[in-house]
Write an enzyme that holds these catalytic residues in place. Structure first.
Site, PDB file in Angstrom:
ATOM      1  N   GLU A  65      -3.270   5.754  -8.361  1.00 34.54           N
ATOM      2  CA  GLU A  65      -3.109   7.074  -7.754  1.00 34.54           C
ATOM      3  C   GLU A  65      -2.115   7.877  -8.566  1.00 34.54           C
ATOM      4  OE1 GLU A  65      -3.124   6.830  -3.122  1.00 34.54           O
ATOM      5  OE2 GLU A  65      -1.983   5.118  -3.869  1.00 34.54           O
ATOM      6  N   THR A  90      -2.068  12.772  -3.528  1.00 38.04           N
ATOM      7  CA  THR A  90      -2.392  12.030  -4.740  1.00 38.04           C
ATOM      8  C   THR A  90      -3.888  12.111  -5.026  1.00 38.04           C
ATOM      9  OG1 THR A  90      -2.698   9.959  -3.520  1.00 38.04           O
ATOM     10  CG2 THR A  90      -0.503  10.397  -4.431  1.00 38.04           C
ATOM     11  N   ASN A 100      -6.881   9.838  -6.377  1.00 33.91           N
ATOM     12  CA  ASN A 100      -7.233   8.434  -6.520  1.00 33.91           C
ATOM     13  C   ASN A 100      -8.253   8.276  -7.637  1.00 33.91           C
ATOM     14  OD1 ASN A 100      -6.147   6.904  -3.845  1.00 33.91           O
ATOM     15  ND2 ASN A 100      -6.694   9.025  -3.405  1.00 33.91           N
TER      16      ASN A 100
END
Length: 313
Positions: free
Chosen positions: A262, A209, A211
Site C-alpha cells: 500500500e 492508501t 493498494n
C-alpha cells in the site's frame, strides 16, 4: 520486444544469461552487443544485426529445485529495463528437461547458430551452460569460435569488496537496506502494480492508501514502512514523480492475513483505481509492528510521513 525462437529477428548479437535484476554487472555483459558498440567491419559483412538478450524461463534454479523463485525483475519489468539500455529484443528460452539435457556443443549449434544466427556473443565470466552445467565461459568461446562467432567474456563487477549479483541484491533487500540495493542495481528497487480496491481503512484515519497488485513472482523486500517516490500517469498529477510512504506487510494492527503493498501519496488526493503505479524505494523507515489502537497507528503514520517528507532523497 519479447520474441520466441521461431519469431526472432536475425542475425543477432547475443547477451546470454539470467539477468534477474538487470543490475550494473549485467550492464557490462550487455554493452558489447548494443548497436552503438558494434564493430563496423562486422556490420558491413553481416548487415543489420539485432541486439538480443537471451534468457531462460522459468529460472533454471526454479526448474531444478521445483520451488517457485521470487524475481527481482519479472519478465515484463525485465523487458522494460533492457529496452532502456538499448536492447532490441528479448528471447525467453523455455527451460525444460530437453534444454537442460543438451550438451554444451549441442546448445551452441542448435540454439545460438541454427536458430539465433548469432554473430557475436557476450557472457559473464561465471556463465555455465549445458548438461549438468558442464560448459564454462571458455568452453563456449572455443565452441563458438568453430562457427566463426566471437565471444566476449566479461569480468565480474564489484562494488567495494562485494561482487554485484542478484543474490547480493536480494540479501540487501531482505535486510531493508534499499540504499545498498540501489548501489548494486544502479537504480532504485521498484515495485510496479495496478491499483485495486482495498478495505479503505486508510481513509478513515486520514491517510488514504492505494493498494497495489504486484506480480505474485515479484521479490518483496523486508516487511515494513518505506519512503518512496511514486510514478503515476494520472492526468491530474502535478509531477511525474510524487513522494509517498509505502507499507509492505500484513497490517497486524487490523489483523491482516496476507501481505499487501500500500502507498500513501503525500499532500495529494485523487482517484487512482485501475492505474499502474511504480514505487521507487528510497529508505526503510521502520519494521512492521502491531499497535494497541488505531489512534496509535495514526500517530505513527503521521511520523512516518514527516520522515519521508523531510528525506532529501
Amino acid at each position: 520486444m519479447t520474441k520466441t525462437l521461431n519469431k526472432v529477428l536475425a542475425p543477432t548479437n547475443v547477451a546470454l544469461g539470467n539477468f534477474d535484476g538487470v543490475h550494473r554487472g549485467h550492464w557490462q555483459v550487455i554493452q558489447p552487443i548494443l548497436p552503438t558498440n558494434e564493430d563496423p567491419v562486422s556490420s558491413e559483412c553481416h548487415g543489420k544485426t539485432y541486439a538480443t538478450v537471451v534468457t531462460f524461463t522459468p529460472h533454471p534454479r526454479e526448474f531444478f529445485t521445483g520451488q517457485p523463485l521470487s524475481l527481482l525483475t519479472p519478465n515484463r519489468e525485465k523487458e522494460t529495463a533492457l529496452a532502456a539500455l538499448g536492447v532490441e529484443q528479448l528471447v525467453l528460452l523455455p527451460f525444460d528437461r530437453e534444454l537442460a539435457s543438451l550438451e554444451p556443443s549441442e546448445f551452441v549449434d542448435r540454439i545460438l547458430v541454427k536458430q539465433l544466427h548469432a554473430k557475436q556473443i557476450s557472457i559473464g565470466a561465471d556463465f555455465c551452460f549445458g548438461r549438468d552445467r558442464s560448459g564454462t565461459a571458455t568452453d563456449l568461446r572455443a565452441i563458438a569460435w568453430q562457427y566463426g562467432i566471437h565471444t566476449n567474456i566479461i569480468p565480474l563487477k564489484s562494488e567495494g569488496s562485494e561482487r554485484i549479483s542478484s543474490s547480493a541484491i536480494r540479501q540487501a533487500l531482505q535486510a531493508g537496506d534499499v540504499e545498498r540495493a540501489q548501489q548494486l542495481l544502479g537504480r532504485p528497487y521498484q515495485l510496479i502494480g495496478k491499483v485495486v480496491a482495498g478495505e479503505k481503512l486508510g481513509r478513515t484515519i486520514g491517510f488514504p492508501t492505494a493498494n497495489l497488485h504486484v506480480p505474485p513472482e515479484k521479490f518483496l523486500p523486508r516487511l515494513g514502512v518505506y519512503s518512496v517516490w511514486v510514478q503515476t500517469n494520472h492526468p491530474h498529477s502535478v509531477s511525474p514523480c510524487l513522494p509517498g510512504v509505502a507499507n509492505i506487510g500484513a497490517r497486524p494492527t487490523v489483523n491482516g492475513q496476507q501481505v499487501s503493498v500500500e502507498v500513501h501519496l503525500l499532500d495529494w488526493s485523487g482517484d487512482l483505481y485501475g492505474r499502474t503505479l511504480t514505487l521507487h524505494l528510497q529508505k526503510f523507515l521502520r519494521p512492521e509492528q502491531k499497535f494497541a489502537s488505531l489512534e496509535e497507528l495514526k500517530a505513527q503514520i503521521a511520523r512516518d510521513c514527516e520522515l519521508a517528507r523531510n528525506d532529501p532523497t
